[in-house]
Write a protein that holds these residues in place. Sequence first.
Motif, short mmCIF file in Angstrom:
data_model
loop_
_atom_site.label_atom_id
_atom_site.label_comp_id
_atom_site.label_asym_id
_atom_site.label_seq_id
_atom_site.Cartn_x
_atom_site.Cartn_y
_atom_site.Cartn_z
N LYS A 109 31.52 57.81 33.29
CA LYS A 109 31.69 56.82 32.23
C LYS A 109 32.48 55.61 32.70
CE LYS A 109 35.99 58.64 30.20
NZ LYS A 109 36.63 59.10 28.95
N PHE A 110 33.18 55.74 33.84
CA PHE A 110 33.96 54.63 34.37
C PHE A 110 33.17 53.77 35.36
CE2 PHE A 110 37.45 57.49 33.08
CZ PHE A 110 38.21 56.59 32.35
N LEU A 111 31.90 54.13 35.64
CA LEU A 111 31.12 53.34 36.59
C LEU A 111 31.02 51.88 36.16
CD1 LEU A 111 29.33 52.94 39.06
CD2 LEU A 111 27.39 53.75 37.68
N PRO A 112 30.68 51.55 34.89
CA PRO A 112 30.61 50.12 34.52
C PRO A 112 31.92 49.39 34.77
CG PRO A 112 29.58 51.49 32.84
CD PRO A 112 30.27 52.43 33.78
N GLN A 113 33.04 50.04 34.49
CA GLN A 113 34.34 49.41 34.69
C GLN A 113 34.60 49.15 36.16
OE1 GLN A 113 38.15 50.43 32.55
NE2 GLN A 113 38.56 51.52 34.45
N ARG A 114 34.34 50.16 37.00
CA ARG A 114 34.60 50.00 38.44
C ARG A 114 33.68 48.93 39.02
NH1 ARG A 114 37.67 52.90 41.79
NH2 ARG A 114 37.25 52.89 44.02
N TYR A 115 32.43 48.98 38.62
CA TYR A 115 31.47 47.98 39.09
C TYR A 115 31.91 46.58 38.67
CZ TYR A 115 27.12 45.27 39.16
OH TYR A 115 26.18 44.30 39.36
N ALA A 116 32.28 46.41 37.40
CA ALA A 116 32.68 45.09 36.91
C ALA A 116 33.93 44.59 37.63
CB ALA A 116 32.92 45.14 35.41
N ALA A 117 34.90 45.48 37.86
CA ALA A 117 36.14 45.07 38.53
C ALA A 117 35.86 44.54 39.92
CB ALA A 117 37.12 46.25 38.59
N PHE A 118 34.96 45.20 40.65
CA PHE A 118 34.64 44.74 42.00
C PHE A 118 33.79 43.48 41.98
CE2 PHE A 118 36.04 48.93 43.41
CZ PHE A 118 36.63 48.63 44.62
N VAL A 119 32.87 43.37 41.03
CA VAL A 119 32.05 42.15 40.94
C VAL A 119 32.93 40.94 40.68
CG1 VAL A 119 30.32 40.94 39.56
CG2 VAL A 119 29.91 43.29 40.27
N VAL A 120 33.83 41.06 39.71
CA VAL A 120 34.73 39.94 39.40
C VAL A 120 35.60 39.63 40.62
CG1 VAL A 120 36.60 39.16 37.90
CG2 VAL A 120 34.71 40.48 36.94
N ASN A 121 36.03 40.68 41.32
CA ASN A 121 36.85 40.47 42.50
C ASN A 121 36.10 39.69 43.58
OD1 ASN A 121 39.57 41.44 43.68
ND2 ASN A 121 38.13 41.77 45.33
N TYR A 122 34.85 40.07 43.81
CA TYR A 122 34.03 39.33 44.79
C TYR A 122 33.74 37.92 44.29
CZ TYR A 122 32.85 43.23 47.93
OH TYR A 122 32.90 44.24 48.86
N ALA A 123 33.44 37.78 42.99
CA ALA A 123 33.04 36.48 42.46
C ALA A 123 34.17 35.47 42.51
CB ALA A 123 32.55 36.64 41.02
N LEU A 124 35.41 35.93 42.30
CA LEU A 124 36.54 35.02 42.27
C LEU A 124 37.33 35.02 43.58
CD1 LEU A 124 37.89 35.58 38.66
CD2 LEU A 124 36.34 33.82 39.50
N GLY A 125 36.80 35.69 44.60
CA GLY A 125 37.47 35.66 45.89
C GLY A 125 38.82 36.33 45.85
N ASP A 126 38.83 37.61 45.51
CA ASP A 126 40.06 38.40 45.49
C ASP A 126 40.84 38.18 44.21
OD1 ASP A 126 41.89 40.21 46.32
OD2 ASP A 126 42.92 38.89 47.71
N MET A 127 40.21 38.55 43.10
CA MET A 127 40.84 38.36 41.79
C MET A 127 42.15 39.12 41.65
SD MET A 127 39.51 39.62 38.06
CE MET A 127 39.84 41.32 38.48
#
Length: 778
Positions: free
Chosen positions: A481-499
């Motif tokens: 159930k935490f897959l969407p959260q983990r995925y989103a956290a890493f996507v935002v991190n990649y998108a913002l260059g180390d969020m």
Amino acid sequence: AKSSATKTFDIRDTESSAWTAKYAASNNGIQIENFRLTCIDEDTSGDTCKTDLCSNCPYGTFGMNCTYSESSPCRRLIDENSEGFPLGGGDFLREFEMLEDENMSKSYQFYYSPVYVPVDDMNGLIYFSGRRWYLAINLPLLGFTIRESFLAVYEAGILPPQSSLTPSVAYVSETVDIVSVQESTSPLGLEWYAASREEDENGLPIPDKSRRSSTYFSCGFCHNGTNPCLHEGICRSDGKCDCKNQTSGPLCKVKPLGNGYCDEYFNTKEHEYDGGDCCGATCVNRLTRRSCGGHGSVQVFGETLGEEGQLFPTCKDPSMVNIIIELRPGLSSLDVEVDLVCNNVPYLQLPKGVLRIKNHTNFNGTEVVRVQDGSDCNITISLHDERVEVGVVDFDVAFTVHLENNNAGSASKTELVNETEKVWLDGNSSTFKASFFVSSLLETLATFTPRENLLNHSTPQGATIRYLSTSPHPHASSDSKFLPQRYAAFVVNYALGDMVGVNLGNEILPTLDECDFGASLQCDENGNINIADITRGGVRGVLPPELSMLTYLEQFIAPYNNIHGNLPTELGTLGKLRILDVSNNALNGMIPSEFGNMTSLTDLKLDSNNLSGNIPEELYKVKSLKILRLNGNNITGSISATVSKLANLEKFEIEDNNMSGTMPPSMGELTNLTEIDIENNHITGTIPSELGSLTKLGELDLDSNQLQGLVPSELGHLSNLEVLVLNNNKNLSGTIPMELCNLEDAYLFLKCTGVECSDNCARQCNKGHCSENLFRAK
């Protein structure tokens, strides 16, 4: 022994007295701790020791009453950690055997405990002191062999205490508290420490507890009952093992892992799937890679794979996934060459001459290959014309690649490649290629992110799915159930260059939950991310729509960064979001109308960006909104009359935009307002008298607009007003209402207006002069 009370006594009464062991070559002695006396009546029929046996124990037994048998103590010690004694190289760091004379008739011992020497006759010695075990090195050789010197020193009776002929002690064991005589037989299982420079009362070094060694001795001689050979090895009568399954070493402990050959016995999770030898992605012996998988009798596309090919049919590692290759050639008499490479690792290699299609209608063109999850793969298929009568022929060749899914207990397939090509052969060859990406998360995440973004490794989404696929974590499985959260956290991190300040190269990161990434992310008690705060984080990039997958997010605070691009419309689905602050960035585009769905939103701070367009009508429906800060953008349009629906609004800031139209009288219904700032726009019309109902208003800034008409006397009802700025509205007229003059603590700014001065209301007043302010001092 001496009794202080009497001259004659029963020796058994001295057991609680101090007893000392003395040596022939020295008057010094060592006090024996935990001393114990045992009475043995040799005249009793059930005696445990006969006179002739006590003085000369048979081989394999020794000690008091010949207590120790062939299997106890251990005759060979093995250091389980080869780095345990950091004294340099050599097997003596790992193996010691019981010191015996040449004809194996006598075992040397001290304190009824065996003496151990290195197996390879290197310089070392392990012996018991009556309290601790010692490992000594640098024994003086005295012109003899090492083993002879050991015997000479022991027979001279000079060990211990130390003398000029004594080896120097390097390591000392923990204290042995002897409850039974068996506990001093060998140093099995004891903790070891480096010897300190301090000595005990008997001249022996004590352990330095701050320098613990990682060594751990186990027994190197097998015994079927107490110390069996491992991995199906057979224990012989001499205590040595006949090893099986390619194992070697004492007790068959050395496993053949990582040697480039797939040993099915070790192809289990416990043995890391033969050290990776059985799978293409993990086979480490690159010199013999072809032997990692099966060969010789392995069937590939229904044909036997020869020594020249490569496949990994016994790969069981669950981190691998199945891909299904289907080949449908439309012609017989073809020689097929297949090459499958994923992340530069060959998984399937069928060279020319291995796979020949005699009859394409009966050809079994399906093969399953296990590859590393998260791999970028390339497949090359070459068709060679093997017909005797050569002529130009054309036919269709179809091939597909599917990913086998096993989610939620039901098997399904995800199509990765589907190609059909027209082929012309005239005795030569034809080659076609395809590239694809493999991930067990692809089907699940495609419900959140367009598939093309996931397949493109240069996007934040593509980079994330590759990272999650190859960095196992319970939250990164498709059924978590935490897959969407983990995925989103890493996507935002990649998108913002180390969020969140996460070092993606950190080996520890894959083991961490999202809540442990860093201070920028905070979670609630259930492990859901609810706060992301990167104020002045120095990040740059675009807000990805996947931010909306953090469905428990209550605060997203990211001012003073370099975030550009549009505001994702998907953020409107964040029903728990209370604070959205992306002020002082470089955002552009329009304010999404979907923001009107944020039913919990209290603070919306979008100031100091490059936003354009109108304030969406839907935004006026967010009744929970308290702060609306849109200043410093390029927003156009007018203030809607439905602004009155923002019943909880406290601050309305839209200065420095390009808004026009009039101020709606309905603003007077926003009775919770404390601040209105509409400075530097193109607002026309009169100042609504209804504003006089805003009794909580402390600041009203209408500077630099195109307002006209009189200043409403109703503004004098604003009992909490501190600042009223009407500067640079040249079409304002009339006089200052006396009601305003009676406000005790208000500053009034009216320069560059047509409002008449009044001496009883102003300390300074120069009508029409833009250099002067009309004000009332506090």
